[in-house]
Enzyme design. Structure first.
Site: not given
Length: 390
Positions: A90, A219, A346, A376, A378
């Site tokens: 990421c 949303r 993301h 953060c 993996g």
């Protein structure tokens, strides 16, 4: 050591899975951000020393060196422009910024574009690993890795749930944080806060051609009731799809240059890169590493968390920024002020430069000085980049 500056950073508006950007090939999506960045900065395309492109799903339409392919698809960059594609999960395009800055600070290059792309619609998350497993070609867990971590398959979802328990968070905490992400994104969109960072993408719709300029994942009718009513991802857990980052299509890019290049090309920088940090820790709880990476980055920078005016902490899951706030003692009012990945999406490999675009423009709009970005990643890795507006 030379100083590295960011002249500008841009991003596409996020596209939902199967949504408005689903018809755009990721190579062309990446090329659009490269071209928009060059146009917006007035930078001579022929002067680009390198393009560093982050991408996680390097298979299918994102295979065969997607960074180089984006350069070749560009309407402005000459074919003589080099490019490389990198994967730090990421944090791929945040690492692209750090690699670009390191090239400039070392004096080996003067003008580098850091960028990222991910079409999670067209190259689904984990699809390359699933293909190899299906074909009987094995998976990432070698015998040596299995010997050290027996019976453990890395799971970001599991890590996010472990953070909830370790840091004493509740489902209500997560739901309220998710709602605030949407509320901040709505307010920012209505105020035109994203105007200078958005790359317009021409798309085909049922009504004909249109421009995609608004983040599709927001949303607009979100309430605490609607968020808290979403089904749990694990009946024994706390997280739901509403408190997790949205699967997203998008691209982003930032122009990183030396002081000499600023003068030579008459460029006005947004910020200088103050501190670059990357750390690694526990690969099981993995998403907790930004907490400790931030400690190290601040110590190296000679700054306290109180010195930082705005923070962008990627909302992979609501538990990550909430734990980060508790650990650092940071001011929640300075966190992800225009919303985060829960509302805006993301797009994996594109998120690093995406967050940087939002951070820099938010600092500029508020007349603030220091910004901190962390992600953060993996495997228990985290990048932290501290910038100073100039």
């Amino acid at each position: 050591m030379s100083v590295a500056y960011i002249v500008d950073a841009v991003r596409t508006a996020g596209g939902r899975r199967g949504g408005r950007l689903a018809g755009v090939h990721p190579v062309d999506l990446a090329a659009a951000s490269l071209d928009h960045l060059l146009t917006q900065t007035g930078m001579d395309p022929a002067a680009i020393d390198d393009v560093v492109m982050g991408c996680v799903g390097q298979g299918g339409e994102q295979s065969m060196q997607v960074g180089r392919n984006a350069v070749l698809a560009s309407k402005l960059l000459p074919q003589s422009t080099p490019a490389v594609t990198i994967d730090r999960q990421c944090g791929s395009s945040q690492q692209a910024i750090q690699f670009a800055a390191q090239a400039v600070m070392s004096g080996t290059q003067d003008v580098v574009i850091a960028a990222g792309v991910e079409s999670m619609t067209r190259v689904p998350m984990g699809s390359t690993a699933m293909f190899h497993a299906k074909e009987g070609l094995g998976n990432y867990k070698s015998p040596g890795l299995e010997a050290k971590y027996p019976g453990i398959m890395w799971s970001q979802f599991m890590g996010a749930e472990m953070i909830v328990q370790k840091h004493g968070l509740t489902k209500d905490d997560l739901d309220r944080f998710a709602l605030s992400s949407h509320q901040k994104a709505i307010a920012a969109t209505n105020a035109g806060a994203f105007k200078d960072e958005i790359v317009p993408i021409e798309i085909e719709t049922a009504e004909g051609k249109a421009w995609h300029t608004v983040d599709e994942g927001i949303r607009w009718d979100a309430t605490l009731e609607s968020i808290s009513g979403v089904k749990l991802l694990n009946e024994k857990g706390t997280l739901t799809a509403a408190t997790s980052s949205q699967i997203c299509d998008g691209s982003s890019a930032a122009l990183v240059v030396s002081e000499e290049a600023l003068k030579r090309y008459n460029l006005t920088p947004l910020a200088r890169i103050h501190t670059l940090t990357v750390t690694a820790g526990d690969p099981v709880i993995m998403l907790e590493e930004p907490l400790f990476a931030t400690d190290k980055a601040l110590a190296r920078a000679g700054l306290s968390i109180g010195d930082i005016d705005l923070y962008e902490v990627n909302e992979a899951f609501a538990s990550v920024p909430l734990a980060w706030l508790k650990h650092t003692g940071a001011d929640p009012e300075k966190l992800n002020v225009n919303g985060g990945a829960i509302a805006l999406g993301h797009p994996l490999g594109a998120s690093g430069t995406k967050l940087m675009a939002t951070l820099l423009h938010a600092l500029k709009a508020r007349g603030k000085k220091y910004g901190l970005q962390t992600m953060c990643e993996g495997g228990g890795v985290a990048n932290v980049t501290i910038v100073e507006l100039v």
